[in-house]
Design an enzyme around this catalytic site. Sequence first.
Site, short mmCIF file in Angstrom:
data_model
loop_
_atom_site.label_atom_id
_atom_site.label_comp_id
_atom_site.label_asym_id
_atom_site.label_seq_id
_atom_site.Cartn_x
_atom_site.Cartn_y
_atom_site.Cartn_z
NE ARG A 25 19.05 -18.82 -17.99
CZ ARG A 25 19.69 -20.61 -18.75
NH1 ARG A 25 19.28 -20.24 -19.94
NH2 ARG A 25 19.86 -21.76 -18.12
CG HIS A 56 29.07 -40.57 -19.00
ND1 HIS A 56 29.62 -42.14 -18.76
CD2 HIS A 56 27.86 -40.56 -18.97
CE1 HIS A 56 27.95 -42.70 -19.06
NE2 HIS A 56 26.96 -41.59 -19.06
CD GLU A 63 32.44 -28.82 -18.08
OE1 GLU A 63 31.15 -27.82 -18.06
OE2 GLU A 63 32.41 -29.55 -16.91
CD1 TRP A 85 30.98 -27.05 -22.23
CD2 TRP A 85 29.68 -24.98 -22.86
NE1 TRP A 85 30.93 -26.48 -21.14
CE2 TRP A 85 29.90 -25.41 -20.89
CE3 TRP A 85 29.11 -23.84 -22.38
CZ2 TRP A 85 30.03 -24.36 -19.88
CZ3 TRP A 85 29.26 -23.06 -21.55
CH2 TRP A 85 29.43 -23.64 -20.09
CE1 TYR A 127 32.29 -21.17 -14.94
CE2 TYR A 127 31.47 -22.51 -16.75
CZ TYR A 127 31.05 -21.44 -15.98
OH TYR A 127 30.22 -22.08 -15.13
NE ARG A 159 43.87 -13.18 5.92
CZ ARG A 159 44.63 -12.36 6.72
NH1 ARG A 159 46.11 -13.54 7.38
NH2 ARG A 159 45.08 -11.56 6.50
CB CYS A 179 27.11 -22.07 -12.69
SG CYS A 179 25.95 -21.42 -14.29
NE ARG A 200 25.85 -17.20 -12.12
CZ ARG A 200 24.80 -17.91 -12.98
NH1 ARG A 200 23.54 -17.70 -12.23
NH2 ARG A 200 24.51 -17.76 -14.01
CG ASP A 203 20.72 -29.16 -13.55
OD1 ASP A 203 20.15 -30.35 -12.53
OD2 ASP A 203 20.59 -29.25 -14.99
CB ALA A 297 16.85 -26.17 -18.25
#
Length: 298
Positions: A25, A56, A63, A85, A127, A159, A179, A200, A203, A297
């Site tokens: 992408r 770090h 985050e 971000w 998120y 469960r 991600c 999913r 990086d 990226a």
Amino acid sequence: MRHPEFQYLDLMSRVLEQGDKRIDRTGVGTLSVFGAFARFDLSRGEFPVLTTKKVHWKLAVKEMLWFLSGQTNIRPLLKEGVRIWTDWPLARFRRETEEELSQEAFEQRILDDERFAETWGDLGPVYGKQWRRWQGADGVVHDQIQALIETLRNNPYSRRMLFHAWNVADISSMALPPCHMVYQFHVSTDGKLSLMMYQRSCDLLLGAPFNWVGAVALMLMVAQQAQLELGEFVWVGGDVHLYLNHLDQARLQLTREPRALPTLKLVGNAASIDDYRIDDFELSGYTPHPAIKADVAV
């Protein structure tokens, strides 16, 4: 016993040696493998932060605290010195205004001008929105994190103790689709909390080290809220990749020997999941190799 960090280093070697070269992408290109696994036993107090390069870790914990706050604007992150971000809203700003503002200038405007931040600093329903304020088709808002903690307290062998951020209806409005998608929790009969996190898209050089730190910080907080001990952190990766402009950095990291893992602990008892701050986390014994710089990226 083999050092746990070799799980990461072996995966990096696998991507370098067997990765499928793909156009992605971002246009940068990747070497990619599909399906990966790592497992860390946290019950001994070991914290799976990489030692073959400096991570770090406080930025990753900050985050996670931002995710838990339910916020989706980068302004609170920038106030905490977290710049990871910025690339996405900055790219949108440059695209839509055709103004070539530097990252530093853009971030300063976000900090100085609340109205500018509202317009250009928001990432969409990412998120935090999904974790804390998932809105169903009936208009009911669901706090997945609080529901998880209540289930851990009252029905720990369920469960169904999980939360996720892949809200199909909101994907197109997000600056970046989630991600690290699914967090599933498990409690053993001896009272140990384990977490399996499915990612999913990963990086491997820049993302995984942050995501692992954030996940374990989350485990510490959730375990404290539910009065449980730590068990295992299990990570499952889908598309695991190295960007083509990260290959030299990966090869450098592979020349380094892992060092002793540090310990991360909470130094107080927060009243609720919403009351944790970065000063509640204490890291001991972290003596990593030097940091390795690489570009994100976008």
